[in-house]
Scaffold this motif. Structure first.
Motif, short mmCIF file in Angstrom:
data_model
loop_
_atom_site.label_atom_id
_atom_site.label_comp_id
_atom_site.label_asym_id
_atom_site.label_seq_id
_atom_site.Cartn_x
_atom_site.Cartn_y
_atom_site.Cartn_z
N ASP A 150 0.83 -1.21 0.00
CA ASP A 150 0.00 0.00 0.00
C ASP A 150 0.86 1.26 0.00
O ASP A 150 0.54 2.24 -0.67
N ASP A 151 1.95 1.23 0.78
CA ASP A 151 2.88 2.36 0.84
C ASP A 151 4.18 1.85 1.46
O ASP A 151 4.31 1.82 2.69
N PRO A 152 5.15 1.44 0.64
CA PRO A 152 6.40 0.87 1.17
C PRO A 152 7.14 1.81 2.12
O PRO A 152 7.76 1.35 3.08
N VAL A 153 7.09 3.11 1.87
CA VAL A 153 7.80 4.06 2.74
C VAL A 153 7.19 4.05 4.14
O VAL A 153 7.91 3.98 5.15
N VAL A 154 5.87 4.13 4.22
CA VAL A 154 5.19 4.09 5.52
C VAL A 154 5.46 2.76 6.22
O VAL A 154 5.67 2.72 7.43
N ALA A 155 5.47 1.69 5.44
CA ALA A 155 5.71 0.36 6.02
C ALA A 155 7.11 0.26 6.62
O ALA A 155 7.29 -0.25 7.73
N MET A 156 8.12 0.76 5.91
CA MET A 156 9.49 0.70 6.40
C MET A 156 9.66 1.57 7.65
O MET A 156 10.28 1.15 8.64
N LYS A 157 9.10 2.77 7.61
CA LYS A 157 9.18 3.64 8.79
C LYS A 157 8.44 3.00 9.97
O LYS A 157 8.90 3.10 11.12
N GLY A 158 7.32 2.37 9.68
CA GLY A 158 6.55 1.72 10.74
C GLY A 158 7.35 0.62 11.42
O GLY A 158 7.28 0.47 12.64
N MET A 159 8.12 -0.15 10.65
CA MET A 159 8.97 -1.19 11.24
C MET A 159 10.02 -0.58 12.15
O MET A 159 10.30 -1.09 13.25
N ASP A 160 10.62 0.53 11.71
CA ASP A 160 11.64 1.20 12.53
C ASP A 160 11.04 1.74 13.83
O ASP A 160 11.61 1.55 14.91
N TYR A 161 9.88 2.41 13.72
CA TYR A 161 9.24 2.97 14.91
C TYR A 161 8.80 1.86 15.87
O TYR A 161 8.92 1.99 17.09
N ARG A 162 8.29 0.76 15.31
CA ARG A 162 7.83 -0.34 16.16
C ARG A 162 9.01 -0.99 16.90
O ARG A 162 8.90 -1.36 18.07
N THR A 163 10.14 -1.10 16.20
CA THR A 163 11.34 -1.63 16.84
C THR A 163 11.79 -0.73 17.98
O THR A 163 12.18 -1.21 19.05
N GLN A 164 11.72 0.58 17.74
CA GLN A 164 12.11 1.53 18.77
C GLN A 164 11.18 1.43 19.99
O GLN A 164 11.64 1.45 21.13
N VAL A 165 9.88 1.33 19.73
CA VAL A 165 8.92 1.21 20.84
C VAL A 165 9.17 -0.06 21.64
O VAL A 165 9.18 -0.05 22.88
N ASN A 166 9.39 -1.18 20.95
CA ASN A 166 9.66 -2.44 21.63
C ASN A 166 10.94 -2.36 22.47
O ASN A 166 11.00 -2.90 23.59
N GLN A 167 11.94 -1.68 21.94
CA GLN A 167 13.20 -1.54 22.66
C GLN A 167 13.01 -0.71 23.93
O GLN A 167 13.49 -1.08 25.01
#
Length: 298
Positions: free
Chosen positions: A41-58
């Motif tokens: 749907d939007d690769p840029v949003v998806a990639m940023k979402g993975m980074d933000y989710r990793t940061q939140v989990n950390q």
């Protein structure tokens, strides 16, 4: 270019299909509350979402680690507080025992209390939290499962005590020592002094010899106070780190939300607008399709 009926029909069907896809996209956004539901749907949003989710989990893991640090330090401070009370009582007994008016039997009673306090100190040294010995350095499971502090009859240790630091990561690149250095409090000298103190009370009437233990106990009191002061300083530091981690978590979740959460008001407006367009397209398409002979035969 000659426009035929089939061209009009095919274009209409293609546009209707695209309109259905738009309706489906807005319905998905409305149902899930997310801008995208698949990476395509939007690769840029998806990639940023993975980074933000990793940061939140950390950061959430750091919060759990900080909770473990608080548990370890709070229990250590509680144990050291009891050690302080025990040492202060020992000093009182040393002052009483050095008093020349006490008889041998009375000093024997004092010796019995000293031995009980020594056993209490041993229990505090073997304090367990979450099935871990907190005053055993990095050897938190003890010696082959046995308590780390075991005494011989002369007050010396059966096994050597581990003095290694226990460190827990509380923020990126920051590890803090959570344990009290065992040798600064529960050292062999402490238990040897208590053993000799009790023996001196039982065996002798030398007031001066008994009075010497006042200075020895004062040394242990100073060691305990210094250890608590160091522990308190680290507790203050972990409070500051915890506040920073809390702010990082709020920021990380806010960034993740802004990146992937849909603006529901805007989605509803888009859905309503697309629905109106779709209905208009259906109405227009019905007029474009010319009647056939079968329509007249019905």
């Amino acid at each position: 270019m000659r426009v035929t009926q089939s061209m009009l029909t095919n274009n209409m069907l293609r546009n209707l299909s695209s309109s259905y896809q738009s309706l489906g996209k807005y319905m998905d956004q409305l149902s899930t509350g997310k801008k995208i539901n698949r990476p395509s749907d939007d690769p840029v949003v998806a990639m940023k979402g993975m980074d933000y989710r990793t940061q939140v989990n950390q950061v959430e893991q750091f919060k759990r680690n900080i909770g473990e640090v608080h548990n370890w330090m709070d229990n250590s401070d509680s144990a050291l507080e009891k050690v302080q009370k025990g040492l202060e009582r020992l000093r009182e007994l040393a002052v009483q025992g050095a008093n020349g008016t006490y008889e041998e039997g009375q000093r024997g009673n004092i010796a019995s209390e000293v031995e009980q306090i020594k056993e209490h100190m041993l229990e505090l040294a073997n304090t367990k939290v979450n099935n871990k010995f907190i005053f055993s350095g990095a050897e938190t499971t003890g010696n082959a499962g046995d308590p780390p502090y075991e005494l011989n009859d002369d007050g010396t240790f059966v096994n050597p005590i581990n003095n290694d630091d226990v460190r827990i990561e509380v923020s990126s690149g920051t590890k803090i020592r959570v344990n009290v250095e065992p040798d600064s409090i529960f050292n062999e000298e402490l238990f040897t002094d208590l053993t000799e103190f009790a023996e001196t009370l039982r065996d002798g009437t030398d007031d001066e010899a008994i009075g010497e233990f006042i200075e020895r106990i004062d040394t242990h009191i100073d060691n305990n106070v210094n250890a608590r002061a160091d522990l308190g300083a680290r507790q203050n530091r972990i409070d500051l780190i915890e506040n920073r981690v809390e702010e990082q978590l709020v920021t990380a979740k806010d960034m993740m939300s802004k990146n992937e959460d849909a603006d529901l008001e805007q989605v509803i407006m888009n859905l309503t607008s697309q629905e109106a367009v779709h209905r208009a397209a259906l109405s227009g398409g019905a007029r474009i399709i010319q009647p056939t002979l079968l329509d007249f035969l019905r």
